[in-house]
Motif scaffolding. Structure first.
Motif, mmCIF file in Angstrom:
data_model
loop_
_atom_site.group_PDB
_atom_site.id
_atom_site.type_symbol
_atom_site.label_atom_id
_atom_site.label_comp_id
_atom_site.label_asym_id
_atom_site.label_seq_id
_atom_site.Cartn_x
_atom_site.Cartn_y
_atom_site.Cartn_z
ATOM 1 N N MET A 193 0.831 -1.202 0.000
ATOM 2 C CA MET A 193 0.000 0.000 0.000
ATOM 3 C C MET A 193 0.870 1.258 0.000
ATOM 4 O O MET A 193 0.593 2.218 -0.720
ATOM 5 N N GLU A 194 1.941 1.210 0.765
ATOM 6 C CA GLU A 194 2.851 2.357 0.827
ATOM 7 C C GLU A 194 3.561 2.563 -0.520
ATOM 8 O O GLU A 194 3.729 3.698 -0.980
ATOM 9 N N TRP A 195 3.935 1.457 -1.150
ATOM 10 C CA TRP A 195 4.632 1.524 -2.446
ATOM 11 C C TRP A 195 3.757 2.263 -3.474
ATOM 12 O O TRP A 195 4.220 3.144 -4.187
ATOM 13 N N PHE A 196 2.479 1.902 -3.519
ATOM 14 C CA PHE A 196 1.569 2.554 -4.478
ATOM 15 C C PHE A 196 1.281 3.992 -4.057
ATOM 16 O O PHE A 196 1.187 4.890 -4.892
ATOM 17 N N ASP A 197 1.158 4.197 -2.760
ATOM 18 C CA ASP A 197 0.890 5.534 -2.235
ATOM 19 C C ASP A 197 2.015 6.508 -2.624
ATOM 20 O O ASP A 197 1.757 7.654 -3.017
#
Length: 400
Positions: free
Chosen positions: A84-88
């Motif tokens: 989720m952080e990677w996409f964020d």
């Protein structure tokens, strides 16, 4: 500059390429189809079920019938929160839905595809589509990848082909052991009077068991034109994929449509009898099921809908309750679940180093994704395994 050849332009291949250090390597993705990321495109009905909001690796591995022990260490290094952080960080916010499945806020898989395309363009990754790999030869320190578009030389191979028999044969020819493929995640074909004329009827929670295999799953259930589907059936099909293949998909299941014991159901029935003795049984639905299903249960229990509930005999009551709580159904085959075809089987996990997803059989050769004997139930878990494995490969190559 050393050359990395990634074979397979799916989730694992693209995520690996997106995380590699382009200053260190020349990166090429070979994809046999005319389009890349095809499973990403169709996943979640075109919305792309990117991952599942389960942030404890010990809990997360419970969703993987095969690979759960091996993935524990992988998920401690990269789990759904990291995804989720990677996409964020790339301005793609994800949203968690009520059942913890996680999608892009845009509700479109194209958002995810565009993100990967942008990443690899920025890294100058070369993508060759309609490039079918015929053979991989080990040559001294390098690999020769023989394809329909000519030969490619690689210092490192990242093998993320998905579970096609052809790609498994290539891995086998290189010395890997292959666990035979069987379908996982499928629906049950059942012909039974109870299910007739009721496709589309759903149950918020039901229990499905296979007595001969001593196994049971619960969850939402759906009657289809062919039989039964929904998470309860899909989960049991995944966990028992190998046993069900051995049984040639001929097995007896028992369904509890109301998730109540016979005693609990009988108590509700008797209470309804006392409260409204003059009501007809057809109007006395006391369980959390549709009217159509209730009437069908009465019909196959041979109880007249217009009979007053007070006049329903003990024997008739038992038949009704058995059809609700302990209905035996014969499974005569299976149907693929949507287009999201998943298989159990693939490259033997004993031959993989799960610290970095490298092959124990071949030097400078990494393997990730569905080509491995790893699979999960539905809900974003298969993608999460791809992201985590691919991330480990990229980290390892970046550190060399």
């Amino acid at each position: 500059m050393k050359q990395i050849i990634i074979i397979g332009g799916g989730a694992a291949g693209f995520f690996c390429a997106s995380n590699l250090d382009e200053k260190k390597y020349k990166i090429t993705i070979l994809e046999q189809n005319s389009d890349v990321l095809q499973k990403v495109k169709i996943s979640g009905g075109g919305r792309c079920n990117v991952t599942h909001a389960c942030f404890d690796p010990k809990e997360l591995v419970q969703f993987y019938p095969r690979g759960n022990k091996e993935l524990l260490s992988v998920f401690t290094k990269f789990q759904p929160g990291d995804t989720m952080e990677w996409f964020d960080q790339r301005n793609v916010p994800l949203k968690i839905e009520g059942d913890n499945r996680t999608f892009p806020e845009s509700n479109s898989s194209q958002t995810i595809i565009n993100t990967f395309q942008k990443e690899i363009q920025h890294k100058d990754v070369e993508v060759k589509t309609k490039c079918s790999v015929k053979e991989i030869k080990k040559q001294d320190e390098k690999y020769l990848v023989v394809t329909s578009l000519g030969d490619f030389s690689a210092d490192y191979v990242v093998y993320t082909t998905g579970s096609s028999p052809k790609s498994l044969k290539i891995a086998e020819n290189l010395g890997h052991t292959i666990v035979p493929l069987v379908p996982s995640l499928f629906t049950f074909n059942i012909k039974d009077d109870l299910l007739k004329e009721l496709p589309g009827t759903s149950f918020e929670n039901a229990e499905v068991s296979i007595p001969s295999l001593k196994t049971e799953e619960s969850g939402p259930l759906l009657i289809t034109h062919w039989g039964l589907s929904g998470p309860a059936v899909l989960k049991i099909s995944a966990w028992e994929a190998i046993s069900l293949a051995q049984l040639k998909y001929q097995v007896e299941i028992e369904v509890n449509f109301i998730v109540k014991t016979m005693d609990e159901a009988e108590e509700l029935f008797q209470n309804a009898k006392l409260s409204h003795p003059k009501k007809t049984i057809g109007q006395s639905k006391m369980f959390d099921i549709t009217n159509r299903f209730w009437h069908k249960v009465l019909e196959i229990s041979k109880v007249d809908l217009n009979k007053q509930i007070a006049n329903v005999s003990g024997k008739e009551t038992q038949t009704i309750l058995e059809n609700l709580c302990k209905k035996k159904l014969k499974v005569t085959g299976k149907s693929t679940f949507k287009d999201e075809f998943v298989t159990a089987g693939g490259i033997d996990l004993k031959e993989i180093n799960f610290k970095n997803m490298s092959s124990k059989v071949l030097p400078n050769f990494y393997i990730a994704g569905e080509v491995l004997n790893i699979d999960a139930v539905t809900g974003g878990f298969n993608f999460q395994a791809c992201w985590s494995e691919a991330w480990l490969i990229a980290q390892d190559l970046n550190s060399l």
